[in-house]
Design a protein around this motif. Sequence first.
Motif, PDB file in Angstrom:
ATOM      1  N   LYS A  18       0.851  -1.186   0.000  1.00 20.79           N
ATOM      2  CA  LYS A  18       0.000   0.000   0.000  1.00 20.79           C
ATOM      3  C   LYS A  18       0.890   1.240   0.000  1.00 20.79           C
ATOM      4  N   VAL A  19       0.680   2.108  -0.963  1.00 20.13           N
ATOM      5  CA  VAL A  19       1.478   3.338  -1.038  1.00 20.13           C
ATOM      6  C   VAL A  19       0.666   4.497  -0.489  1.00 20.13           C
ATOM      7  N   TYR A  20       1.124   5.039   0.642  1.00 19.85           N
ATOM      8  CA  TYR A  20       0.478   6.204   1.247  1.00 19.85           C
ATOM      9  C   TYR A  20       1.194   7.493   0.888  1.00 19.85           C
ATOM     10  N   GLU A  21       2.493   7.390   0.621  1.00 15.31           N
ATOM     11  CA  GLU A  21       3.247   8.614   0.352  1.00 15.31           C
ATOM     12  C   GLU A  21       4.209   8.406  -0.809  1.00 15.31           C
ATOM     13  N   ARG A  63      16.929  13.056  -0.083  1.00 16.34           N
ATOM     14  CA  ARG A  63      15.473  13.199  -0.136  1.00 16.34           C
ATOM     15  C   ARG A  63      15.108  14.664   0.008  1.00 16.34           C
ATOM     16  N   THR A 106       8.559  14.217   1.172  1.00 20.20           N
ATOM     17  CA  THR A 106       7.586  13.172   0.854  1.00 20.20           C
ATOM     18  C   THR A 106       6.199  13.801   0.900  1.00 20.20           C
ATOM     19  N   VAL A 118      13.302  -8.823  -5.975  1.00 20.25           N
ATOM     20  CA  VAL A 118      13.526  -8.684  -4.540  1.00 20.25           C
ATOM     21  C   VAL A 118      14.951  -8.166  -4.364  1.00 20.25           C
ATOM     22  N   THR A 136      18.823  -3.710   0.271  1.00 19.97           N
ATOM     23  CA  THR A 136      19.320  -2.341   0.117  1.00 19.97           C
ATOM     24  C   THR A 136      19.246  -1.599   1.435  1.00 19.97           C
ATOM     25  N   PRO A 145      16.531   4.007   2.280  1.00 20.16           N
ATOM     26  CA  PRO A 145      15.485   3.969   3.314  1.00 20.16           C
ATOM     27  C   PRO A 145      14.053   3.963   2.788  1.00 20.16           C
ATOM     28  N   LYS A 196      10.359   0.944   0.434  1.00 17.89           N
ATOM     29  CA  LYS A 196       8.951   0.533   0.536  1.00 17.89           C
ATOM     30  C   LYS A 196       7.986   1.681   0.247  1.00 17.89           C
ATOM     31  N   MET A 197       8.509   2.775  -0.303  1.00 22.83           N
ATOM     32  CA  MET A 197       7.663   3.896  -0.685  1.00 22.83           C
ATOM     33  C   MET A 197       7.702   4.022  -2.210  1.00 22.83           C
ATOM     34  N   ASP A 218       7.532  -8.541  -0.586  1.00 26.31           N
ATOM     35  CA  ASP A 218       8.859  -7.935  -0.485  1.00 26.31           C
ATOM     36  C   ASP A 218       9.466  -7.562  -1.830  1.00 26.31           C
ATOM     37  N   GLN A 229     -15.494  13.539  11.546  1.00 28.41           N
ATOM     38  CA  GLN A 229     -14.408  14.489  11.793  1.00 28.41           C
ATOM     39  C   GLN A 229     -14.413  15.649  10.796  1.00 28.41           C
ATOM     40  N   VAL A 243       8.754   3.086   7.466  1.00 29.37           N
ATOM     41  CA  VAL A 243       9.338   2.702   6.171  1.00 29.37           C
ATOM     42  C   VAL A 243       8.407   2.876   4.989  1.00 29.37           C
ATOM     43  N   ASP A 244       7.105   2.710   5.197  1.00 29.91           N
ATOM     44  CA  ASP A 244       6.206   2.797   4.046  1.00 29.91           C
ATOM     45  C   ASP A 244       5.040   3.761   4.254  1.00 29.91           C
ATOM     46  N   ALA A 245       5.040   4.500   5.378  1.00 25.85           N
ATOM     47  CA  ALA A 245       4.010   5.512   5.653  1.00 25.85           C
ATOM     48  C   ALA A 245       2.607   4.911   5.765  1.00 25.85           C
ATOM     49  N   ASN A 246       2.503   3.602   5.925  1.00 25.11           N
ATOM     50  CA  ASN A 246       1.181   3.004   6.117  1.00 25.11           C
ATOM     51  C   ASN A 246       0.657   3.341   7.506  1.00 25.11           C
ATOM     52  N   HIS A 303      17.345 -11.312   5.427  1.00 23.53           N
ATOM     53  CA  HIS A 303      17.224  -9.866   5.458  1.00 23.53           C
ATOM     54  C   HIS A 303      15.752  -9.436   5.554  1.00 23.53           C
ATOM     55  N   HIS A 304      14.837 -10.245   5.051  1.00 22.92           N
ATOM     56  CA  HIS A 304      13.415  -9.870   5.010  1.00 22.92           C
ATOM     57  C   HIS A 304      12.626 -10.308   6.245  1.00 22.92           C
ATOM     58  N   ARG A 351      10.857 -10.085   9.459  1.00 23.83           N
ATOM     59  CA  ARG A 351      10.372  -8.853  10.081  1.00 23.83           C
ATOM     60  C   ARG A 351      10.251  -8.913  11.591  1.00 23.83           C
ATOM     61  N   ARG A 374       6.080  11.325  11.025  1.00 20.92           N
ATOM     62  CA  ARG A 374       6.822  10.318  10.280  1.00 20.92           C
ATOM     63  C   ARG A 374       7.998  10.905   9.513  1.00 20.92           C
ATOM     64  N   TRP A 382      -4.047  11.455  14.700  1.00 16.12           N
ATOM     65  CA  TRP A 382      -5.015  12.041  15.641  1.00 16.12           C
ATOM     66  C   TRP A 382      -6.014  10.981  16.083  1.00 16.12           C
TER      67      TRP A 382
END
Lengths: 645, 645
Positions: A88-91, A104, A107, A220, A223, A226, A229-230, A249, A579, B470-473, B530-531, B533, B551, B577
């Motif tokens: 899932k990509v949030y950012e 960087r 983000t 796979v 690395t 950092p 995963k984004m 992965d 909200q 790492v992934d902003a989830n 390495h993977h 978790r 984050r 929040w």
Amino acid sequence: MDKSMTPRERVGNTASSSTNYDIVIIGAGPVGLLLSTCLARWGYKIKHIDNRPEPTKTGRADGIQPRSLDLLRNMGLKPAIMAHEPAKVYEVAFWDPSSNGIHRTGTWASCPSFIDARYPFTTLLHQGLIERVFISDLEKNGVTIQRPWTIKGFKTDEKVDSEYPVEVDLEHVDGKGKETVRAKYLFSGEGARSFVRDQLKIGIKHKDPIAHVWGVMDGVVKTDFPDIKMKCTIHSDHGSIMVIPRENDMVRLYIQIASSTDKDWNPRKSATEEEVQSSAKRILQPYNIEWERVEWYSVYPIGQGIADKYTLDHRVFMGGDACHTHSPKAGQGMNTAFLDALNLAWKIHHVEAGFADRSILETYESERKLVAENLLNFDAKYAALFSQKAPAAKDVAAATEQKSGDAEENQFIKTFKESCEFTSGYGVAYDPNALNWSASHPASSNIINPKGNKLRTGRILINSNVTRVVDANVVHLEQEIPVNGSFRVYVFAGNPSTTGQALRDLAENLKKKNSFFSSYLRPDIDSVSHHERHNPHSHFFSLCTIFASKRAEIEISRDVPDILARYRDHVYADDIWDQRVPDAKAAAHAKMGLDREKGGVIVVRPDGYVGIVSSLVEGSGTVDALNEYFAAFVTKRLGERRAQL
Amino acid sequence: MDKSMTPRERVGNTASSSTNYDIVIIGAGPVGLLLSTCLARWGYKIKHIDNRPEPTKTGRADGIQPRSLDLLRNMGLKPAIMAHEPAKVYEVAFWDPSSNGIHRTGTWASCPSFIDARYPFTTLLHQGLIERVFISDLEKNGVTIQRPWTIKGFKTDEKVDSEYPVEVDLEHVDGKGKETVRAKYLFSGEGARSFVRDQLKIGIKHKDPIAHVWGVMDGVVKTDFPDIKMKCTIHSDHGSIMVIPRENDMVRLYIQIASSTDKDWNPRKSATEEEVQSSAKRILQPYNIEWERVEWYSVYPIGQGIADKYTLDHRVFMGGDACHTHSPKAGQGMNTAFLDALNLAWKIHHVEAGFADRSILETYESERKLVAENLLNFDAKYAALFSQKAPAAKDVAAATEQKSGDAEENQFIKTFKESCEFTSGYGVAYDPNALNWSASHPASSNIINPKGNKLRTGRILINSNVTRVVDANVVHLEQEIPVNGSFRVYVFAGNPSTTGQALRDLAENLKKKNSFFSSYLRPDIDSVSHHERHNPHSHFFSLCTIFASKRAEIEISRDVPDILARYRDHVYADDIWDQRVPDAKAAAHAKMGLDREKGGVIVVRPDGYVGIVSSLVEGSGTVDALNEYFAAFVTKRLGERRAQL
């Protein structure tokens, strides 16, 4: 033949030839599969072929937008997608050259909170797994993809056969098996290289003359970068790369290998797996990257292009990559394909089921081609946005905050917001036409488009949480009616002590013989199961009633007139705090911009886009207004008041 | 044999006989299946039998509490459960006699918002479907339920075989096949009629001397009773009934057919299907009810009972209905069974893997028997609560509101709140022991149980939302570590500029040779992927780090010491929040009652219950405190500081 029956109901009545189909669909990628899935569920007879021996094994598209995930959920397919544990990509992270490799610059949320998305992320999953979810749903409805078969020719002639005017020649890819079938429609979901488009001599227009060669690698890696995963856009002194996380992965890297702006531009330029890996190593410095496994690697040239027409005769249609190609950067391909298919599916259904005039098929091209054009324009704008210097942190903060919107918004913020709406899929806005009301629509009642209304026709319904009265379940209102081919009529009933008469009048006027509702009742209405939730009266309408009261105060037998009460699973209390409208006592009414006392009526198209919004008034006014709206595109004359049901 | 290896790792080393098992499990209902599923995942060799030829076909238990749904999710089994589209009960309706049949006196949330549940509803699904979800997971780990087989005898003798001291005789129900196997443990999940319990001559104590005969009917009905999709308790002049909605438009009716308080009490009293249906018709007046289909009907006597012991020798254990029976009213049976099994599973694992002292097995009975006793007490209290006059509306409103808790709470509200906590499963509180820290625990460091801490040992961790770095989830922190048999160490790291030294000291002290952490490293630590978790260093610990920062401000390579950074998927930003602590800048810290600057450390048992909470301090204090805690029950001496890793 009773035109008000759905094809499924007619199956017993029609002695159709075994080589006659409602539709022949070429290509079992996202666009063909979603079309096929909808039409199969609604009872149509489908011939669906694909020239590959099996579904996509590796690679290809993999990004599902927030809006597409809503759609998949509305079709009941989301759990099967999520069972594969997609990334899932949030950012999105942006990296630029620095003195010591890359650094960087910032983000950004990929679907910031100002977009009121249920799922504010992009879902990444290998296309083959997504295809299989559709294929297994199709199999439940008796449709099997015929593989590996291809199309060899087709012609449309209404004089030869007015019901099945399209003749299609199909052939096994080994050239040995051949079939000729007749159909009401032919659909090309063949992808960028479309035989159908070529045969029709439909041209491709290139919006942006620049073409690119991309290398794509799935695998796979190990690395210390950092943001692996984004989603990342990385510019370095050694070239550019885009990183997309994947399930299991895995990671996908897009590397631009050549551009038509290069001096030695050659669209056939390629690069080996090793070359791309070395290039990635150089670009990612000072970070290390090693490959543990490469699942897929491909190099392909892509130019932005859009077909001049999506259909010539409204019998042979195209969608997806056959109509529009663009860079993979914004991850729009599969999503645009899904929405092409959904748009066409219900229109074919409404025409073939005798509900809508054939002219609504014209809105497929006008609505979807506009979206593709916007996508291509956006692609260029988006690229420009990111090729400039890194934006100031305060601009990014302002852009991603929910309550901005003042006059001081700078161009960056404006473009960024537009781009978020676009990439999330929430930005799709269809222009006014017979389906999307505007001041120039034939429906001219002055109760249409009431003051304060925050909905925009041609856009999807705003999300809201409500409580279902019969079982006290807290639900997502916009998801309560599945993709069942019906218009969704949301009666926001405000305060029951205020709207009592208006509701009763609404019910009485719906019952009048020539109302939009009573004109298209199910022929089997007397034998419909007590448990039918969505379509007890008509295949073309599902009705919901939402009160601005607490659940415990609503008594369906007392407060809801019979015809609406029949949809007892679709009576709701607007009593969940939100909200986004923290001070509202009835959050759903407030979000839609409807009066908490007087309510209003929202008609949503079968694909989830708002068609018309009206006040809820005493007397016949509400139904009169809706009759005017539907009269613009249905097959029967509406609104002459004669008898009662 | 290296005791720090898990059984899975030892498989290659041990030449165990083919008739030797780690555990023999009798009965494949909820308690046996959950135990089996955990132990199979952790690599144990299991013989699991059931005397039924196939899983439950119809009827039996069907209510999954909010807390149990959390557990199923934590085990990765929730999607498979929800795929069956179970009914969800959010509210309970109460109906009383009136002059004209029955009338509703009120409805109450079954899991009100003062309980901070992720899923504030009971999930209703036929037990057989739930069993199949476990069975298919077991099959992935090579365990098949042997059916229809039964147990004929067993004995424990450590002198005969100290490693596999339990001998068990098994037999096919047709009496033809026989097997004798040896095991480390025997578990009875046989249900109320337990052969094992009888053989051990363990008595059943009846808390409430009143027994009942219940009729239970599952089916599809047609009715105008408005609450047919709610859980209802209905008292009428013609008797009482309980309504429970089910999946697939079904409903379950419980009718009390006889009570030991009746003058003509006969525990063998029965009623036919037709009698129960007529009775329901009379009770539901003035509403109508007709049966379209009856799926299951059964009459059975139930008395409240609790076994005197859950084990005699800590080799042969019992759980679920074999240990406690009660009325079906509160829907607790399956849930208590699940938590019995979970409690035992990790303790057996920690003993057999060489981590914990055998004495922790004693806490199974002390913890779970207390819960069963509370359940039985509650059952009576709950019944009394509802047998009195209907409560005043204001009391119900006060009871269900989140922010009550003042001194004026009346007895009704107090009992109601307790009952909600109890029925939701969030009320389970284990007494202090070696695992659940209290002032009398051997760990006496003065940094334990810091001021302000809102967590209570022996209770589950409070829910919170955080952002994975790492992934902003955006994730549910309490779900981030799966049921992997590990202690969960949550390092709430407050403000990184305040806690930098404390974090580095924590890491350095974890690395010391005789820390709780370093004493139980994986033997294959140098070849772990390495993977990986959750368990890169040890099978017994999963570590998380949560900063009270945004984050984007967290850079793992800069802010997180190496040992914690290795859990890169478990580094979080406390930047989401939360409505429950609307003014908090770091909601998760605030909900736990930990200082936003200085943080704190929470150790959670593998089953999700809080073990100990400590401050996060500079120097060796934090690890010293945790060493003291773990030293109370692990196999090695901890805390002597000698060498570095």
